[in-house]
Design a protein around this motif. Structure first.
Motif, PDB file in Angstrom:
ATOM      1  N   GLY A 134       0.829  -1.179  -0.026  1.00  0.00           N
ATOM      2  CA  GLY A 134       0.055  -0.159   0.029  1.00  0.00           C
ATOM      3  C   GLY A 134       0.729   1.324   0.072  1.00  0.00           C
ATOM      4  N   VAL A 135       2.213   1.160   0.314  1.00  0.00           N
ATOM      5  CA  VAL A 135       3.009   2.363   0.317  1.00  0.00           C
ATOM      6  C   VAL A 135       3.466   2.355  -1.363  1.00  0.00           C
ATOM      7  N   ARG A 136       3.294   4.016  -1.591  1.00  0.00           N
ATOM      8  CA  ARG A 136       3.576   4.069  -2.950  1.00  0.00           C
ATOM      9  C   ARG A 136       4.856   5.106  -3.022  1.00  0.00           C
ATOM     10  N   VAL A 137       5.839   4.755  -3.779  1.00  0.00           N
ATOM     11  CA  VAL A 137       7.174   5.078  -3.994  1.00  0.00           C
ATOM     12  C   VAL A 137       7.473   5.611  -5.463  1.00  0.00           C
ATOM     13  N   LEU A 138       8.028   6.813  -5.583  1.00  0.00           N
ATOM     14  CA  LEU A 138       8.468   7.360  -6.667  1.00  0.00           C
ATOM     15  C   LEU A 138      10.114   7.445  -6.831  1.00  0.00           C
ATOM     16  N   ASP A 139      10.661   6.540  -7.837  1.00  0.00           N
ATOM     17  CA  ASP A 139      12.106   6.574  -7.757  1.00  0.00           C
ATOM     18  C   ASP A 139      12.665   7.421  -9.144  1.00  0.00           C
ATOM     19  N   LEU A 174      12.613  -1.237  -0.953  1.00  0.00           N
ATOM     20  CA  LEU A 174      11.196  -0.812  -0.809  1.00  0.00           C
ATOM     21  C   LEU A 174      10.273  -1.642  -1.477  1.00  0.00           C
ATOM     22  N   GLY A 175      10.524  -1.907  -3.033  1.00  0.00           N
ATOM     23  CA  GLY A 175       9.638  -2.425  -3.850  1.00  0.00           C
ATOM     24  C   GLY A 175       9.714  -3.819  -3.431  1.00  0.00           C
ATOM     25  N   SER A 176      11.000  -4.697  -2.817  1.00  0.00           N
ATOM     26  CA  SER A 176      10.725  -5.888  -2.307  1.00  0.00           C
ATOM     27  C   SER A 176      10.076  -6.266  -1.073  1.00  0.00           C
ATOM     28  N   LEU A 177       9.841  -5.176  -0.159  1.00  0.00           N
ATOM     29  CA  LEU A 177       9.255  -5.087   1.118  1.00  0.00           C
ATOM     30  C   LEU A 177       7.678  -4.835   0.625  1.00  0.00           C
ATOM     31  N   GLY A 178       7.073  -4.981  -0.637  1.00  0.00           N
ATOM     32  CA  GLY A 178       5.973  -4.704  -0.955  1.00  0.00           C
ATOM     33  C   GLY A 178       5.043  -3.463  -1.297  1.00  0.00           C
ATOM     34  N   ALA A 179       6.187  -2.328  -1.212  1.00  0.00           N
ATOM     35  CA  ALA A 179       5.905  -1.130  -1.706  1.00  0.00           C
ATOM     36  C   ALA A 179       5.491  -1.001  -3.319  1.00  0.00           C
ATOM     37  N   ASP A 180       4.519  -0.080  -3.871  1.00  0.00           N
ATOM     38  CA  ASP A 180       4.569  -0.117  -5.302  1.00  0.00           C
ATOM     39  C   ASP A 180       5.415   0.951  -5.914  1.00  0.00           C
ATOM     40  N   VAL A 181       6.513   0.494  -6.319  1.00  0.00           N
ATOM     41  CA  VAL A 181       7.614   1.404  -6.709  1.00  0.00           C
ATOM     42  C   VAL A 181       7.722   1.944  -8.046  1.00  0.00           C
ATOM     43  N   VAL A 182       7.446   3.046  -8.691  1.00  0.00           N
ATOM     44  CA  VAL A 182       7.522   3.537  -9.917  1.00  0.00           C
ATOM     45  C   VAL A 182       8.854   4.261 -10.078  1.00  0.00           C
ATOM     46  N   LYS A 183       9.595   3.772 -10.990  1.00  0.00           N
ATOM     47  CA  LYS A 183      10.684   4.422 -11.388  1.00  0.00           C
ATOM     48  C   LYS A 183      10.609   5.371 -12.574  1.00  0.00           C
ATOM     49  N   VAL A 184      11.042   6.605 -12.315  1.00  0.00           N
ATOM     50  CA  VAL A 184      10.912   7.329 -13.487  1.00  0.00           C
ATOM     51  C   VAL A 184      12.334   7.606 -13.997  1.00  0.00           C
ATOM     52  N   GLU A 185      12.480   7.309 -15.249  1.00  0.00           N
ATOM     53  CA  GLU A 185      13.744   7.546 -15.906  1.00  0.00           C
ATOM     54  C   GLU A 185      13.352   8.715 -17.036  1.00  0.00           C
ATOM     55  N   PRO A 186      14.597   9.423 -17.301  1.00  0.00           N
ATOM     56  CA  PRO A 186      14.430  10.465 -18.351  1.00  0.00           C
ATOM     57  C   PRO A 186      14.493   9.417 -19.660  1.00  0.00           C
ATOM     58  N   LYS A 238      10.453  -3.047  -9.179  1.00  0.00           N
ATOM     59  CA  LYS A 238       9.895  -1.795  -9.582  1.00  0.00           C
ATOM     60  C   LYS A 238       9.030  -1.598 -11.009  1.00  0.00           C
ATOM     61  N   ARG A 239       8.358  -0.934 -11.164  1.00  0.00           N
ATOM     62  CA  ARG A 239       7.714  -0.819 -12.601  1.00  0.00           C
ATOM     63  C   ARG A 239       8.706   0.503 -13.070  1.00  0.00           C
ATOM     64  N   GLY A 240       8.558   0.627 -14.485  1.00  0.00           N
ATOM     65  CA  GLY A 240       9.384   1.763 -14.981  1.00  0.00           C
ATOM     66  C   GLY A 240       8.591   2.391 -15.855  1.00  0.00           C
ATOM     67  N   ILE A 241       8.785   3.784 -16.029  1.00  0.00           N
ATOM     68  CA  ILE A 241       8.272   4.632 -16.834  1.00  0.00           C
ATOM     69  C   ILE A 241       9.226   5.773 -17.212  1.00  0.00           C
ATOM     70  N   THR A 242       8.957   6.286 -18.581  1.00  0.00           N
ATOM     71  CA  THR A 242       9.800   7.632 -18.938  1.00  0.00           C
ATOM     72  C   THR A 242       8.888   8.749 -18.986  1.00  0.00           C
ATOM     73  N   LEU A 243       9.893  10.093 -18.462  1.00  0.00           N
ATOM     74  CA  LEU A 243       9.311  11.273 -18.448  1.00  0.00           C
ATOM     75  C   LEU A 243      10.301  12.318 -18.652  1.00  0.00           C
ATOM     76  N   ASP A 244       9.911  13.151 -19.431  1.00  0.00           N
ATOM     77  CA  ASP A 244      10.851  14.139 -19.638  1.00  0.00           C
ATOM     78  C   ASP A 244      10.512  15.462 -18.895  1.00  0.00           C
ATOM     79  N   LEU A 245      11.542  15.499 -17.692  1.00  0.00           N
ATOM     80  CA  LEU A 245      10.989  16.648 -16.754  1.00  0.00           C
ATOM     81  C   LEU A 245      11.544  18.127 -17.352  1.00  0.00           C
TER      82      LEU A 245
END
Lengths: 409, 425
Positions: A17-22, A36-48, A80-87
């Motif tokens: 239930g913990v949401r993490v943005l990496d 944090l992901g291995s411990l059950g958090a929903d980790v979204v990795k944001v890559e350029p 983790k799940r991975g997404i790309t975003l251009d900041l």
């Protein structure tokens, strides 16, 4: 690779239930977020759009560079799940704001001022989410004269005092292996994120963690920092050997060590089996130090006759601290680590079968969940859909450059 | 503005740890607000109190005041209780009943031998969080092995990666495995607190000190899996960067670490060295070229560093965006201008030794205020408030317990500083 309990049903991780943005790149932040992901958090990795530079770092199968097969990246971005975003685009920043509004923890490792310069500083992010924890990891922290100074592992090792203490006294100071300053910052960032999140659960108030790699390292100077401060002691590097009973020796098949305190000495002496070791001068702690060279010579001969594993086993049976210099190959074959299910396994489509450390500790209440690292942008569509972004809007964003390259959909 | 509430306020930790790894874990918990009650016995105190002896250890009651013990035990309270006695164990049970966490870093079998294993602890408090930090864990064929930091480092694989390149492995200067396990254990405790908040259940954590250490060399496992190779000792060199080394500076045993990755950093270093013409040297024009010619490059950099102080080398690099760091001696770390400006070191005070500096926050949070609120506790100095206030032991019984050595404020059999220093004259 999801672990399951005896009934085959997946167990809830402690951070479910913990949401993490990496947002972090390289080693430190991704290391913290992976656990944090291995411990059950929903980790979204944001890559350029160009991807985390760790994708270029290797090791690579057959030494062929491939951003989807970097061993460093694959290790540091499991679960983790991975997404790309251009900041650099306004729309990319808007999406990040939306993601941060729903997150419990954001981890970042940009240079100080980078996020603020894009309207994404802690005050801006917490204004829509007062419980948010932001963990900022940098070499030197967010403030002070070195803030923003570029650093590498070796320069941080030097600036924290550890390099002065490591290596042969007759040779230059030595950096220890791998990328320890970054990993160390990452491990501390993990603890920082969890503690701050707990505080947020208790009070509803988030916090901004300012973590400096130099400071985490300078806080672990054992007796040397404290005694320099209080008593003016000026220590210097001492190699592997502080005294005959506290050092590394060549053994029959490599290197082994005995690191005894005075209270462990007699057990060690009995195991070595040289009768004089239990007699004067060696039996008395102070006399022993005065006869250190003689003792070292006696022990050298003994070490040379035994394998590292034999010496470790003698330490076990006679109760004194002894070990050997294990390679990763030795560890992969270790019965102890096998029984404790220490290694996670993956048969990666590009990298092939790999085994790597899969937990930090064991708990009676949960198992660690390891899922393979995401390909670049693998979950962009999924995550944007969860944000309420329509397929059509997503394609507009992509066309406008806010998402960078392929999302794998 | 008043300092923010500490996140772990209201959490009580019954702390049986000793030496460095365990106390490092409870230092983190105490710094962040937990009520850490350090439990020792008059006959079995934390060996860190007396590991480094006078004359180095200062203060008449040097087991209380010496800096090594002080640094990692600040912000805690001290209770003495001999757990090998029935009465001591019974009182400990009452403490457990009022604690959230019990943590220890004994050898794997010690808690059970004392009769205070997880089952007994759960009888005292059903939702207790129990953390054990045995070197190799509580299970498996090596569970009974004992180790301090350097052995943990050897058996984590890190020592196999450290060396000058001639095959001899080196240990890190400090007992590197200890704080690594300590920080991991602090994270384990608070993870369990988060889970307990949701489920109402406690748990048993089995943290093998060697295991978090081993997670710090992940890429070496990947190199083995992918290419069947062990990562070599690289000394101070890098597989991808040159220059990358410790270079000698003016003076004796003075060094500066410099690491150049990009072409911009290389241009910066050429400028720092006062050798702008080197930018045009084709041998060093790109990162791969610099790696290929590192044996020619290192002497050029070293020839420059030998003419300047490490401080000047650092400043000239830093202001030009070149990663560099003087190899600070330990007093120099304590005097580092940047750490100073960030308020990293805080004053600690003990009546016997006056004031000195110890490191404060391992990481900073919003409005945190000072980290060190109290020095490390004198042995047994909170006996009365904890036994009387929290555990309902009468003053009369405290006297009886003190007379039989179940509690006390002096390590039985240890000598004061003046007795030790006097005997050496």
């Amino acid at each position: 690779m999801t672990t399951a309990d005896a009934d085959g049903a997946p167990e809830a991780g402690p951070l479910e239930g913990v949401r993490v943005l990496d947002l972090a790149q390289g080693i430190a932040g991704p290391y913290a977020a992976k656990w944090l992901g291995s411990l059950g958090a929903d980790v979204v990795k944001v890559e350029p759009p160009a991807g985390d530079p760790a994708r270029l770092a290797g090791p690579f199968p057959g030494d062929e560079s491939d951003p989807e097969a970097s061993g460093l990246y694959l290790y540091l971005n499991t679960s983790k799940r991975g997404i790309t975003l251009d900041l650099e685009s306004e729309e990319g920043r808007g999406l990040l704001r939306d993601l941060a509004a729903r997150a419990d923890i954001v981890i970042e490792s940009f240079a100080p001022g980078y996020l603020a310069g894009r309207g994404l500083d802690y005050e801006a992010l917490r204004s829509q989410n007062p419980g948010l924890v932001l963990v900022s990891i940098t070499p030197f922290g967010q403030s002070g004269p070195y803030a923003g100074t570029p650093a590498e592992e070796i320069t941080l090792f030097a600036l924290s005092g550890h390099m002065w203490l490591t290596g042969d006294p007759y040779r230059p100071p030595l950096k220890n292996g791998g990328s320890q300053p970054s990993y160390q910052a990452g491990l501390n960032a993990l603890a920082a994120a969890i503690i701050a999140h707990f505080g947020s659960l208790m009070t509803g108030e988030g916090t901004h963690v300012d973590l400096s790699a130099q400071e985490t390292l300078a806080g672990m100077l054992e007796l040397y920092g404290p005694f320099a401060s209080q008593a003016g002691i000026k220590p210097r590097r001492r190699g592997n050997t502080v005294s005959a009973i506290y050092g590394t020796y060549q053994c029959a098949d490599g290197y082994a060590g005995v690191y005894c305190l005075p209270r462990n000495y007699e057990n060690m002496a009995r195991a070595v089996g040289i009768p004089e070791l239990l007699e004067p001068p060696f039996i008395d702690a102070d006399e022993r130090l005065r006869s250190n060279d003689m003792l070292e010579a006696l022990l050298s001969g003994w070490f040379f006759q035994h394998s590292g594993r034999e010496i470790f086993e003698m330490g076990k049976s006679h109760r004194f601290p002894a070990g050997y210099v294990a390679t990763v190959e030795d560890l992969l074959e270790s019965e102890q680590l096998r029984e404790r299910h220490f290694f996670a396994e993956d048969d990666h489509p590009l990298a092939g079968p790999v085994r790597f450390p899969g937990h930090l500790w064991l708990s009676s209440e949960y198992a660690w969940d390891t899922r393979r690292a995401p390909t670049l942008g693998e979950h962009t569509a999924d995550v944007l859909t969860e944000l309420g972004v329509s397929d059509e809007r997503r394609e507009q964003l992509r066309a406008g450059g806010a998402l960078g390259g392929s999302d794998g959909s | 503005m008043s300092p923010a509430r500490r996140p772990l306020e209201g959490i009580r930790v019954a702390d049986l740890t000793a030496m460095w790894a365990g106390p490092y874990a409870t230092m983190v918990l105490a710094d962040f607000g937990a009520d850490v009650i350090k439990v020792e016995a008059p006959r079995a105190w934390d060996n860190l109190r007396t590991l480094i002896r006078p004359p180095l250890a200062l203060g008449e009651h040097w087991w209380n005041s010496n800096a090594y013990f002080q640094e990692y035990n600040r912000n805690k309270r001290s209770l003495t209780l001999d757990l090998t006695t029935e009465r001591g164990k019974e009182i400990f049970g009452r403490l457990v009943a009022q604690s959230d966490v019990v943590i220890e870093n004994f050898r794997a079998d010690v808690m059970e031998r004392l009769g205070i294993g997880p089952d007994w602890l759960r009888e005292q408090r059903e939702d207790i969080i129990v953390v054990g930090m045995a070197s190799f864990g509580k299970t498996g064929p090596d569970a009974s092995a004992m180790a301090y930091g350097p052995v943990v480092e050897q058996l984590s694989g890190l020592a196999s990666l450290t060396g000058y390149g001639d095959g001899i492995p080196f240990k890190t200067g400090v007992s590197y495995g200890d704080p690594v396990a300590g920080v991991a254990a602090a994270a384990a405790v608070v993870t369990a607190l988060i889970q307990r908040r949701r489920t109402g259940r406690g748990q048993v954590i089995d943290l093998a000190q060697r295991e978090p250490m081993t997670t710090l060399i992940g890429e070496a496992f990947m190199e083995w899996a992918m290419n069947g190779r062990l990562m070599p000792h690289r000394g101070n060199e890098s597989a991808t960067m040159a220059p990358h080394n410790a270079y000698p500076c003016a003076g004796e045993d003075e060094w500066v670490a410099i690491a150049v990755g990009s072409d911009e950093e290389w241009a910066g270093l050429c400028s720092a060295m006062g050798e702008p013409g080197l930018i045009d040297d084709a041998r060093f024009a790109t990162a791969p070229a610099r790696l290929d010619h590192r044996e020619e490059l290192d002497p050029i950099v070293a020839a420059w560093t030998a003419t300047v102080s490490k401080d000047e080398a650092f400043e000239r690099c830093r202001t030009r965006g070149v990663p560099a760091g003087p190899v600070w001696t330990i007093p120099e770390v304590l005097g580092d201008a940047h750490l100073e400006q960030r308020g990293y070191y805080e004053d600690a005070e003990h009546a016997e030794v006056g004031t000195w500096a110890m490191h404060g926050w391992l990481w900073r949070t919003t409005d945190a205020g000072p980290c060190v609120l109290a020095p490390a506790p004198d042995l047994g100095s909170h006996n009365r408030e904890i036994l009387g206030g929290l555990l309902g032991v009468s003053d009369e019984e405290m006297d009886t317990l003190a007379a039989s050595g179940v509690i006390g404020d002096t390590p039985i059999g240890e000598r004061t500083r003046s007795e030790i220093v006097g005997s050496r004259r």
